[in-house]
Write a protein that holds these residues in place. Sequence first.
Motif, mmCIF file in Angstrom:
data_model
loop_
_atom_site.group_PDB
_atom_site.id
_atom_site.type_symbol
_atom_site.label_atom_id
_atom_site.label_comp_id
_atom_site.label_asym_id
_atom_site.label_seq_id
_atom_site.Cartn_x
_atom_site.Cartn_y
_atom_site.Cartn_z
ATOM 1 N N ALA A 112 -27.435 35.695 -10.298
ATOM 2 C CA ALA A 112 -27.376 34.913 -11.533
ATOM 3 C C ALA A 112 -26.039 34.181 -11.639
ATOM 4 O O ALA A 112 -25.992 33.018 -12.056
ATOM 5 C CB ALA A 112 -27.577 35.820 -12.750
ATOM 6 N N LEU A 159 -27.747 29.763 -26.885
ATOM 7 C CA LEU A 159 -29.200 29.824 -26.714
ATOM 8 C C LEU A 159 -29.574 30.559 -25.427
ATOM 9 O O LEU A 159 -30.566 31.293 -25.397
ATOM 10 C CB LEU A 159 -29.795 28.412 -26.680
ATOM 11 C CG LEU A 159 -29.805 27.643 -27.995
ATOM 12 C CD1 LEU A 159 -30.406 26.251 -27.787
ATOM 13 C CD2 LEU A 159 -30.582 28.392 -29.067
ATOM 14 N N ALA A 160 -28.806 30.365 -24.357
ATOM 15 C CA ALA A 160 -29.128 30.976 -23.068
ATOM 16 C C ALA A 160 -28.707 32.441 -22.994
ATOM 17 O O ALA A 160 -29.290 33.205 -22.219
ATOM 18 C CB ALA A 160 -28.468 30.193 -21.941
ATOM 19 N N PRO A 162 -29.182 35.197 -24.801
ATOM 20 C CA PRO A 162 -30.210 36.245 -24.897
ATOM 21 C C PRO A 162 -31.137 36.289 -23.677
ATOM 22 O O PRO A 162 -31.674 37.340 -23.347
ATOM 23 C CB PRO A 162 -31.008 35.864 -26.149
ATOM 24 C CG PRO A 162 -30.113 34.976 -26.938
ATOM 25 C CD PRO A 162 -29.253 34.272 -25.938
ATOM 26 N N LEU A 163 -31.309 35.161 -23.008
ATOM 27 C CA LEU A 163 -32.195 35.119 -21.854
ATOM 28 C C LEU A 163 -31.609 35.851 -20.645
ATOM 29 O O LEU A 163 -32.344 36.402 -19.834
ATOM 30 C CB LEU A 163 -32.497 33.656 -21.472
ATOM 31 C CG LEU A 163 -33.148 32.815 -22.574
ATOM 32 C CD1 LEU A 163 -33.266 31.364 -22.124
ATOM 33 C CD2 LEU A 163 -34.500 33.386 -22.960
ATOM 34 N N VAL A 164 -30.300 35.845 -20.513
ATOM 35 C CA VAL A 164 -29.657 36.491 -19.365
ATOM 36 C C VAL A 164 -28.950 37.795 -19.756
ATOM 37 O O VAL A 164 -28.375 38.462 -18.902
ATOM 38 C CB VAL A 164 -28.657 35.537 -18.676
ATOM 39 C CG1 VAL A 164 -29.373 34.343 -18.088
ATOM 40 C CG2 VAL A 164 -27.567 35.106 -19.614
ATOM 41 N N ARG A 165 -29.037 38.174 -20.995
ATOM 42 C CA ARG A 165 -28.358 39.372 -21.494
ATOM 43 C C ARG A 165 -28.784 40.626 -20.759
ATOM 44 O O ARG A 165 -27.993 41.543 -20.540
ATOM 45 C CB ARG A 165 -28.619 39.512 -22.999
ATOM 46 C CG ARG A 165 -28.019 40.720 -23.628
ATOM 47 C CD ARG A 165 -26.596 40.430 -24.014
ATOM 48 N NE ARG A 165 -26.081 41.551 -24.741
ATOM 49 C CZ ARG A 165 -24.883 42.020 -24.565
ATOM 50 N NH1 ARG A 165 -24.071 41.442 -23.728
ATOM 51 N NH2 ARG A 165 -24.461 43.043 -25.242
ATOM 52 N N ARG A 166 -30.054 40.689 -20.337
ATOM 53 C CA ARG A 166 -30.552 41.898 -19.675
ATOM 54 C C ARG A 166 -29.854 42.180 -18.354
ATOM 55 O O ARG A 166 -29.896 43.294 -17.842
ATOM 56 C CB ARG A 166 -32.049 41.794 -19.471
ATOM 57 C CG ARG A 166 -32.451 40.684 -18.539
ATOM 58 C CD ARG A 166 -33.961 40.589 -18.375
ATOM 59 N NE ARG A 166 -34.317 39.455 -17.565
ATOM 60 C CZ ARG A 166 -34.218 39.415 -16.240
ATOM 61 N NH1 ARG A 166 -33.806 40.468 -15.588
ATOM 62 N NH2 ARG A 166 -34.569 38.340 -15.572
#
Length: 169
Positions: A112, A159-160, A162-166
Amino acid sequence: MRPLRPYAEPHITGVCLGLVLLACFALSGQGLGASGAFASVASGVVGAVSPETAGHSAYFQSYLQDGSPWTAWIVVEIIGVLIGAAASAALAGRTRLTYVGAVRPSGGKLCAGVAGGILMGIGAALARGCTSGLALSGGAMLSVAAWIFMLALFFAGFLAAPLVRRLWP
């Protein structure tokens, strides 16, 4: 092995960065940036390896027309950044290769991070400039485009996230 020294205080570092930017404008008439150095070096390499290819490309010619791309302001700046970073790391006892984070990175985190870096590089190439140059130099000159860009960049980051937080603990 020497113990690690703490990182510099960020507010003082920010003021120092502003003073460096001011000195760059005052002494050279140029702002700070990074991505143009890679384009200048790539143009120099293509010009050395295949002069006919460089001669037929408007892109390469834009970097080769003002003399040697190796002595362009931005290339000299990046060499100075690398030397300064190495000196700073040596003085702080932080010269070993390490990952900065709470835990050791997984393959997903590294992928990532690399993908994000590649996307930023592609964006910088498409925009013919980089985020650091636009934010620092454009922002310092109170450029409306620079401020709009920075607001959009932070908004997109929020905005991004939360999408890569995991990927992060």
